[in-house]
Design a protein around this motif. Structure first.
Motif: not given
Length: 241
Positions: A110, A178-180
């Motif tokens: 995030g 990066y979201r995860e």
């Protein structure tokens, strides 16, 4: 009869007939060529053209034809430099570049992860088509593959947060979010423009040559926040320290 053959020769043809004899033809040339009864019997094209210009009294009514221009000489083309394409230079390509992400190839889900690709102009020497040459490669674009299904083509190699005078985890021209959390195989492919020097100066070669980068694992962690009364400096044993 006079006929102008070209600018350097003149054909003189006379016909004489005696009683009881067939006409005889005597042809004499002023250019030193063969003459006499053994020469060709038919008049040349030039003699026919000149005869058409004469009236019944033998008076010339038109000017002699000027010299015909000589046919252009054909000469073999000079041997030039062989055509060099960008694919011919693949064996001179610079080494692959390893993409790096800060801090320490670790990021926070995030939040921006800052990437850099350290590519610089390079000159390689060698031989091609039997000729010695030098090849100069200049980075033109950076194709980032982040490992999470997304990619980007950038025109800058990127700089560290410190060089940009920015705080960590702030966006940069080369950052990616990066979201995860997880481990992602990231890489950067470098596109180069090329010039060659065969001894007479640098010559541009059309197109670009891409050097594939090596894969670098980027670990993305999950960050959790907590409200605490003291900083880690004040309480090194506190939550998150």
């Amino acid at each position: 009869m006079c006929g102008l053959v070209d600018g350097s020769s003149l054909s003189i043809t006379a016909t004489q007939q005696q009683q009881g004899t067939a006409p005889s033809t005597d042809t004499r040339r002023t250019d030193g060529g063969p003459s006499g009864p053994g020469t060709p019997s038919g008049p040349s094209d030039e003699a026919i053209d000149l005869a058409a210009c004469m009236d019944d009294s033998g008076t010339t009514r038109c000017a002699p034809r000027p010299n015909r221009p000589a046919a252009p000489a054909t000469t073999p083309s000079a041997q030039g430099t062989p055509a060099i394409t960008i694919s011919d230079l693949a064996r001179f390509a610079p080494a692959s570049v390893l993409a790096t992400a800060e801090p320490g190839n670790v990021g926070i889900a995030g939040m921006p992860t800052n990437f850099t690709g350290a590519a610089t102009p390079q000159i390689q020497g060698g031989e091609l088509f039997g000729l010695p040459l030098r090849v100069r490669f200049v980075p033109a674009a950076y194709d980032y593959t982040y490992g999470d299904g997304s990619s980007a083509t950038l025109t800058t190699p990127g700089q560290t947060w410190e060089a940009l005078a920015q705080a960590q985890f702030t966006p940069t021209p080369t950052s990616h979010v990066y979201r995860e959390p997880g481990a992602y195989p990231a890489r950067v492919d470098i596109r180069y423009t090329a010039q060659v020097d065969l001894g007479g100066g640098w010559i541009d070669v059309p197109g670009q040559l891409t050097t594939s980068g090596a894969t670098q694992e980027i670990r993305i962690l999950e960050a959790r926040t907590a409200l605490v009364a003291h900083t880690c400096d004040e309480n090194p044993a506190g939550v998150g320290c």
